[in-house]
Design an enzyme around this catalytic site. Structure first.
Site, short mmCIF file in Angstrom:
data_model
loop_
_atom_site.label_atom_id
_atom_site.label_comp_id
_atom_site.label_asym_id
_atom_site.label_seq_id
_atom_site.Cartn_x
_atom_site.Cartn_y
_atom_site.Cartn_z
N ARG A 248 -30.55 -4.80 -40.08
CA ARG A 248 -30.74 -4.27 -41.43
C ARG A 248 -29.37 -4.03 -42.06
NH1 ARG A 248 -34.89 -6.15 -41.12
NH2 ARG A 248 -36.98 -5.22 -41.10
N GLU A 276 -29.97 -6.74 -51.24
CA GLU A 276 -30.41 -8.13 -51.25
C GLU A 276 -31.34 -8.38 -52.44
OE1 GLU A 276 -32.20 -9.19 -47.57
OE2 GLU A 276 -30.45 -8.65 -46.36
N HIS A 299 -30.49 -13.85 -44.81
CA HIS A 299 -31.58 -13.10 -44.18
C HIS A 299 -32.64 -14.07 -43.65
CE1 HIS A 299 -33.77 -8.97 -44.15
NE2 HIS A 299 -34.06 -9.69 -43.08
#
Length: 415
Positions: A248, A276, A299
């Site tokens: 994370r 993000e 990601h």
């Protein structure tokens, strides 16, 4: 039951859900107000999401009973709001572990050999073997692993293949500076043939950073782990050390990371970022991603076909269990321990109205039933009810219950 799938989902999973008799609405582009409206209009009892945020307003919009996060984390779901409304939240832990571990090592190798810079120069028509022939290599370098879950376990196994000694720290082993026991290895999921994967523990996150040539983060995001990699931890890393984050983005203080990269030559591989975009494709501007020595990906840790098929299969298992048995595998928002203080055990005849009589008397005494189960004996002539209460029933109440002909026995057990 109707279910709404509001993110990209494997076709195999959709087919399996429909084969199970579910009415599946597949609308992968929903978010925000449009998702709340779809929940309201569809009357869906189950919602499946991946990275889409599930807010309190969405939970209030319709008749949801279960939200499934088709992935490992669930920080994008308002779990507290779901709990207050009696809505189950479940996830698919471990199903993306191999994919994320593979990406962690892809980033590590790419950083050590400067793969992206090599490719960029070649595409620009530049040849610079002298510059790019100066890699350090991984064998013998200590890999520090923060976290002890499924992904960490897969990373540890791959580190052994690269002859990298491993140090491990997690909150469950905080303060220890020894080897894991055989029993702890088993609890972490290592089989009999994998005892060599068990590793030495570092007593703290600071010590893990100080003793590692490479530090890889595999922690859940909690109030305790938010920005756990801040100035103090970054200062303990060796100059030129490698930091990997495929967990994370909020685990790292990005302002402190920017400073450490600029002043101490840290090399960094990031698959996750602090801020993000909430869209699949678009503009992205993060100063950290622009720094020399920082390799970033979008990601994509869990984004392999193998991982998505495994997650889809697990999602199907969760939904089928819920619709067929009422039980929810991997549920994350049940109380770890019952808030009840006493259990009332009622052995009774299995006849209509017996438990209703018991509950009426409990309600008259303002006793709240926290949990209950009723187990029927063979032949269905008698049963035992276990009723967890928020306080002890008084003697007068017990006498009233014993006076009822179909109550065979009573017992009060402190919890």
């Amino acid at each position: 039951m109707r279910m709404l799938v509001a993110d990209a989902f494997e076709e195999s999973g959709l087919t399996a859900l429909k084969a199970a008799g579910l009415d599946v609405l597949y609308q992968p582009d929903l978010k925000d107000a449009s998702l709340a409206e779809a929940i309201r209009e569809s009357g869906a009892g189950v919602l499946v999401v991946r990275s889409t945020k599930v807010t309190e307003a969405m939970l209030d919009a319709g008749r949801l009973a279960l939200v499934v996060r088709a992935g490992a984390g669930y920080n994008t779901i308002d779990v507290a709001a779901a709990s207050a409304r009696g809505i189950y939240v479940s996830n698919c832990p471990g199903k993306n572990a191999i994919a994320v571990a593979e990406l962690a090592f892809a980033l590590l190798l790419a950083i050590d050999r400067r793969v992206a810079d090599n490719v960029a120069d070649l595409r620009a028509g530049k040849w610079n073997k002298k510059l790019y022939g100066k890699a350090s290599g991984l064998a013998g370098k200590t890999l520090g692993v923060a976290g002890a879950g499924a992904i960490a376990r897969e990373v540890i196994g791959r580190a052994r293949a690269f002859d990298m000694p491993v140090l491990l720290w997690s909150r469950r082993f905080d303060g220890r500076d020894d080897m894991l026991t055989n029993e702890e290895c088993t609890a972490l999921g290592f089989g009999e043939g994998e005892r060599d994967l068990c590793v030495r523990l570092a007593p703290s996150m600071l010590e893990l950073a100080a003793r590692s040539d490479v530090l890889s983060l595999h922690l859940a995001l909690t109030p305790d782990t938010r920005q756990i990699v801040g100035p103090a931890v970054l200062a303990r890393l060796k100059p030129g050390a490698i930091l990997l984050n495929t967990a994370r983005g909020e685990l790292i203080d990005h302002a402190a990371l920017t400073e450490a990269v600029r002043t101490r030559g840290l090399r960094v591989g990031l698959d996750v970022f602090e801020h993000e975009p909430d869209i699949a494709a678009g503009d992205f501007h993060d100063p950290v991603a622009q720094l020399p020595g920082v390799y970033g990906t979008h990601h994509i840790g869990a984004s392999t076909s193998q991982a998505q098929e495994a997650i889809a299969a697990e999602t199907v298992r969760i939904v089928r269990a819920f619709t067929e048995t009422g039980r929810v595998p991997n549920v994350v928002n049940l109380a770890r321990r019952t808030p009840a203080t006493h259990m009332l055990v009622v052995r009774h005849r299995d006849r209509p109205g017996v438990l209703a009589h018991v509950f009426d008397h409990l309600r008259a005494r303002s006793l709240n039933v926290q949990e209950t189960e009723n187990i029927v004996f063979e032949g269905a002539l008698a049963a035992v009810a276990r009723i967890n209460l928020d306080k002890a029933p008084d003697a007068a109440l017990l006498e009233q219950l014993r006076a009822y002909a179909d109550v065979l026995d009573l017992q009060v057990v402190p919890l």
